[in-house]
Design an enzyme around this catalytic site. Structure first.
Site, PDB file in Angstrom:
ATOM      1  CD  GLU A   1      -3.031  -1.166   2.115  1.00  0.00           C
ATOM      2  OE1 GLU A   1      -3.227  -0.306   2.858  1.00  0.00           O
ATOM      3  OE2 GLU A   1      -3.816  -2.062   1.808  1.00  0.00           O
TER       4      GLU A   1
ATOM      5  CD  GLU B   1      -3.471  -6.366   3.031  1.00  0.00           C
ATOM      6  OE1 GLU B   1      -4.431  -5.562   3.380  1.00  0.00           O
ATOM      7  OE2 GLU B   1      -2.446  -6.050   3.349  1.00  0.00           O
TER       8      GLU B   1
END
Lengths: 492, 492, 492, 492
Positions: free
Chosen positions: A149, A266
């Site tokens: 991220e 995820e």
């Protein structure tokens, strides 16, 4: 037509050195026995807790020793348990960090390396070690993702895209130096920064940087309201997860990256590790259509995470604390565990799918029906109390045997039992036994008639129910001289 | 006369949350199977990694939740493995600390509490929880020691004796509030501050503070010379350890504390977790007379530590790194392990002891001789190459069977094998197999003649050898028709 | 050139229902972990203890039920332990037998079937069941042998060759009805009836009966002299075993069966289950050249048997009773176990072989030398006391590490220890621990110099020694700043 | 008042050498984990399969060797699993038998010894061996019963009472020669020969023969009607079992034996090992009042038997074959297993008992209610479809948590599932998984209100239901800031 098993391609985990724990390994063993994922991905490979990057001074010079004491223990345990790493390169070892910014209670450093060459050395040394220890054939099967991220300032200093491109390029090239067939990808972005993927694609295409897959994350929760030891969030409909799974292929269509595998590295409803929704039957029913259909838009979608052994916010204070896990500490199964365990018992041949069910079969003629009650994502209390479902399936035998396994608000729901028990924060052994029993799905079974080669059924689903029906052909019967009607009819 | 088993009363361990690890628990299981300690003591009960002290704000107020998620896992594991905690109260949870000073790589906070009442609450809540979970009878058997080495500035801010007295008093009173028969003690001082014990005794006597035992530590190493990933130190003779064990009884003679149990809650040769001496045969031979005789001056003396799963300096970078452990990571036995395993096989009845041996027997008439080669503590290379020993033991049978188990520079010495193998930092599975085999003592056996009810033997010990002779009475024999001389003598 | 692993292709076992025992399964687990055979063959598949053939009367008629309760348990256990059946069809279920003659304490019926059709039904039902349960691909890999030693009157009523031919033909055809690729063979003859093989070959060729392999047995012992609970026999030289292994290929040369696999489905020195020679170091040294070379003349040669869990003569009365096993009851390793365990650690590439050694290597450059002392087969006491051996092997590294594992009269020899202990018939737990330790090979290790890419060694072998030398390339070394010469050289 | 745990004092087993089997030991491990019996009793200690009595000739003379190879394995396994032998002396080793008469498929010889002195030697040698191996304190806790059902001609040649008296006397005296505190008893008679006990008592009183307990058996089934692989019988009401339990105390009242412990060393409904009633929910409901009350009239009553690993009639041909076991082969739990597992979870303090329930509590205030539906013993199909039960129990807390576990025709009933599945005789692994799931009781849980310190409940029981209600005090609750009503109420 095959039923895609992308749902089992990967599962998420807390930071890598938690894999050294017994509770973690016990949980993973149970997960593998009853579900069976292929890869496992989590943060922290290069964080200080793994002890890999070890600078030292000798004779007035800086040196680095790479140490794989813990990494070997972790990967050995994974392979023993029949699961393989999906490696994530990150975070920054403090001895290589350019700044002090950290993320999480366990302080993962999220700044770029002080030296790109030193980072390349670290990546190369680590990958080389893995190849030496586990063999090239094995490691070629482990995807390697660069960082996590980077689009978020808490995970990558300043969310600096250029710095990420450099990190990606240096990493990818270091990996390919070890072996050209090792697989590298990124950018592992969070939802809400969809444009990052396109810009990243432009970069790798424009600079001819190696890339073997693209990755992103998917969550449906809004901002969090915090109470002590807990978060509350609103959710978008579960279909938004499938939309997010589908986005990379759309974005890359027509580019040279169009055919790359897409990994959703995820996903979950809430991204908070203390949101009780993770512990509920709602969670299973909410995600059922996603697990049933996610294999269409993506090559993998990784439930975040398999276990509550997880310390990003802190050490959990209660058995049920809203953790991401399919299992709590000490292996109490949550409803979402059963969703996966049910899918793991389905056949490999797709028969049909609807908004509330999925039907498969296998080479033995066993038919499995996964059915779920539709949920109201705006409030669990507003989901319908009951939902009816009708279906007809082929059975090539004079009769069939049905085993039904049910999870809902009352069954297969240890969280509900734990609340009724007065929420014991760290239960006594006897209470764990009770929770373990309460966590098992309700099971029922009966003989089903087969007419014209089909079984026709109508079933009622309770609120937030997820149910698995296993319908197997029956051929045997009692011998002609055998009469079960009254076993107590002896000679007088 | 009984042979004291004070040697098995306690063993040391790395910080408490390492007990959550599988490697740790596997190691402890092996230790308990082959040695069998009664208690285990280490730091970090209240450090942040255990997650016990959890302050939070609600409605503008400060509150504390106590969480025993990890503590229960640790203590459950201990009891499952047949070992009980020797609790050490410390270090300071960061939410209760008055300052920032920390010790170790894992940052144990060593400052006094911000609030003495809050510390008392923490101690009381923790002890109460343990009593609730494990029962009062059980917990009364767990000694509770207040803090660790408060005489050293790195372990207790400013080595402030008055602050320690207060900590001790507050803790002891909190414990006795839970139950008057719980056992509390201190001051857990390091060597080199012997006078602390007397002053501490004056304080508890003068202020009528509860005390159930006194404790101190013992080491024989001097200052360290550091090289990358290692320390080198000179040692005093091993007899200095026995002197240190004996000091508390001497110091307290004539005081009201004279009859208290004395616990040596840590001892070893070197206090450095990266001194290779811990891995050697020298270590076993050096400590053999201490383990053989330590039960006279002290009620317990706790080897620091049972396992290399230990992170005070950092994550170890090589399998053999000079750690304190009786076992390396992944359970390679070091020579000192065998010293303990040998003693664990001795009888419970004392026969005799000398500067190079200890002889015991048991109810079955089995005689065991632990013998060791004297060492030169000024340099392992200067220890004698060979040492002869003669003894005579009673055997009530026509013959005896001898099993001899030997550890020396060449046998039972995985460290030597690891060096010969080129020091693989994180060995491959096959190399671990080899090390495991190299770590086993050499065994030999033979029939011994018994004359006038005695066996007389002379044995030669190699450099740094520690050997166990098990001599058992033999009564059976081959039947009269049986002839083993030539098994190949069939009919022609 | 590959080193044939025919030595691990098969191992013998006591009657099939002994496989239900825990001691048996524990032993097999150990065997598979440290040796790893591929198939397992023993008697008694159809004997009453397995409960397969179950005739009953109903409404005045005879019926048969086939029951696989125990067979499934046995085969499931085999597959769990990583070994596959080498099926032997026999003996005769009493409900199908034409006579009363039995063999062994456990009374295996050795008469022809009352009905050939019923026998065919039994064979077909059993094979069909196995295919249904384990899958066709799996069962095609299990050789199926018809009966055992039909040339001996104690194993086949009257040693009636014609009756055997019929049994073979009926069985083979029943098997091929289930699936043409299932593999069937015979005639499983004992030594001393070599001509049977040729006549059997004539029969199958002449009648075009299916055959996929030929089988025979090999032993080198003469007639037995019995003492209570024991037998003594003279032995032929071990080379006679290799001669017997080679005979089928010679006999079938030029026939249509010339290319069939040859399985030696039993071999050992003595064929008596109470000959102590099986327990000795002599046995290992005697058989070493056979295990080292047997893969040349035969496709498999099956050590009779893996375990002393065996009841042909009776229930054994002492731990060491001369049983066939590589392991005693409760898994004490005999010298012959180590012979196999040593070979199991050798490389897959053949380097050289001599009358006293075999040398192999593998892809990692590890060189293994199996060496054995020549024995005097006319009397163990006449074997040479010592034997020297010289060899030179290639090592591609600056140095090498040697691990030597030794079994001889004094080491790795639990039988010797048991005799010294006074022959406890059913040892106490502590005695078992001692025997387990005495049963481990002596291990030594050292660094070897490499000169011109070779290691040159001369070793001395003790009487009846079998030794394994594992020579591995060494590349690592201590870092330049590290000095192991005196670890006690700290600052003063 | 204590709730007697006589129900767990003993359990029955198939012949002793079956204890060597893995399936048997796996079953016993499960039984001990979930129920926990104290002693285990079965036939065959001296039968040939155990190999204890081993006559041989040497130098023209008869000798006997006693061999404890298997006995040690069996008793070691028992003790490992936390259960102790209740020894039964019998049957006759063939080398000591005076005749050929045998009982059972496995041919236990039931004739008197050829030599009473040789029998005494055998008994003495065996008991002495046990004392040597396990210690006198241990063996004094093992009751020793002489023979089995000597009143039946099939178990004792001619049901010869005088011969039994002699056997008893010789055995008792041999035992007491080893140690006077060892415990011996008899006469182990079957139902239908009640007068035997009185006559036996007269004999031992009159001849002053040692006796430490008396024993008999209890069954309620009538004569059997046989079908292939099965028996059918009528049953008396279950209360007749309690009558039989009570008879010895009545018969011995006023005699010198009046205070001896009374052991019911076998009981069940049907005495046939192939009566399907053993597999049913009826069996559990029928026996519930017996297990709940049997501790009043007797000191132990031993369920015959814990496992279907049992071969008296023959090797079973189907998974469910009407065996005596609480568990089938491979550990499928039958309803009667759950009856015992439920009782094992009850408290040690008796609260009340009725015709359909038993209520207990324990030191923690947990209340347990065992309730059962009354059965019609004349025909399972005639038992009532439903039965209501009302009760009130004390709970010292503001609320209570209820966990209910249910076994009836549809739940916890693997036999029913197996019939629905088409009666697979030896199920596939997946079918075993299904049966294992079907065998678990249905569980439900909820919060119960407490009013005036009591919980009042009315429950409905289905046909043949046995149910366990565990009611635990609840004290904890959600913190004040926590609201579970809508977990999805985040900020908008």
């Amino acid at each position: 037509m095959r039923f895609s098993d992308a749902w089992r391609a990967c599962v998420g985990t807390g930071r890598m050195d938690l894999a050294l724990r017994r509770d973690y390994q016990d949980s993973l063993a149970l997960i593998q026995r009853e579900i069976g994922f292929r890869h496992i991905r989590g943060h922290g490979l290069f964080s200080d807790g793994m002890g890999i990057h070890r600078p030292f001074r000798h004779l007035e010079q800086e040196h680095v020793r790479y140490s794989f004491t813990y990494l070997d223990q972790v990967v050995d345990a994974y392979l023993e348990l029949g699961i393989r790493p999906f490696l994530e390169l990150g975070f920054m070892p403090s001895g290589l960090a350019s700044g002090d910014q950290t993320v999480f209670w366990w302080r993962g450093n999220v700044t770029p390396p002080r030296s790109w060459r030193a980072w390349a050395d670290l990546v190369r040394a680590t990958v080389t070690h893995l190849v030496d220890r586990y063999g090239l054939d094995e490691v070629r099967g482990w995807p390697i993702e660069v960082w996590n991220e980077p689009n978020l300032t808490q995970f990558w200093q300043g969310a600096d895209a250029d710095a990420y491109y450099r990190l990606y390029q240096v990493s990818a090239e270091a990996i390919k130096e070890v072996d050209a067939q090792l697989r590298v990808g990124g950018p592992a972005i969070s939802p809400g920064a969809d444009e990052w993927l396109e810009r990243f694609a432009d970069f790798v295409i424009g600079h001819d940087v190696p890339i073997d897959f693209v990755s992103r994350h998917a969550y449906t929760s809004g901002p969090a309201r915090h109470v002590p030891f807990g978060s509350r969030q609103r959710l978008a409909p579960a279909s938004r997860l499938l939309d997010q799974f589908a986005l990379p292929r759309k974005q890359l269509a027509g580019t040279p990256l169009a055919d790359l595998p897409v990994h959703i590295t995820e996903f979950n409803s809430s991204y908070c590790p203390d949101n009780p929704i993770h512990d509920t039957a709602f969670q299973a029913a909410y995600l059922a259509p996603v697990v049933a259909a996610g294999g269409d838009p993506a090559d993998s979608f990784s439930y975040w995470t398999f276990s509550d052994v997880f310390e990003e916010a802190d050490v959990p204070t209660e058995l049920f604390h809203g953790g991401f896990g399919l299992l709590t500490h000490r292996q109490i199964k949550k409803p979402a565990f059963h969703l996966y365990a049910f899918v793991a018992r389905m056949g490999d041949r797709f028969l049909s799918r609807g908004p509330d069910h999925l039907i498969t079969t296998d080479a033995d003629g066993r038919v499995t029906v996964l059915a779920w009650a539709p949920v109201d994502h705006t409030g669990a209390g507003r989901s319908p109390r009951t939902h009816n479902l009708r279906f007809s399936v082929p059975v090539d035998a004079p009769a069939a045997f049905l085993l039904r396994s049910t999870v809902d608000e009352e069954h297969g729901n240890a969280f509900a039992a734990w609340q009724e028990m007065g929420r014991p924060p760290s239960p006594l052994p006897r209470q764990f036994d009770t929770l373990r029993e309460a966590a098992e799905p309700a099971r029922s079974h009966r003989r089903l008639p087969v007419r014209d080669g089909r079984v026709d059924m109508e079933i009622a689903l309770a609120r937030h129910e997820v149910t698995l029906l296993e319908i197997t052909p029956v051929t045997g019967s009692a011998p002609p001289w055998w009469d079960d009607d009254d076993l107590l009819d002896g000679p007088s």
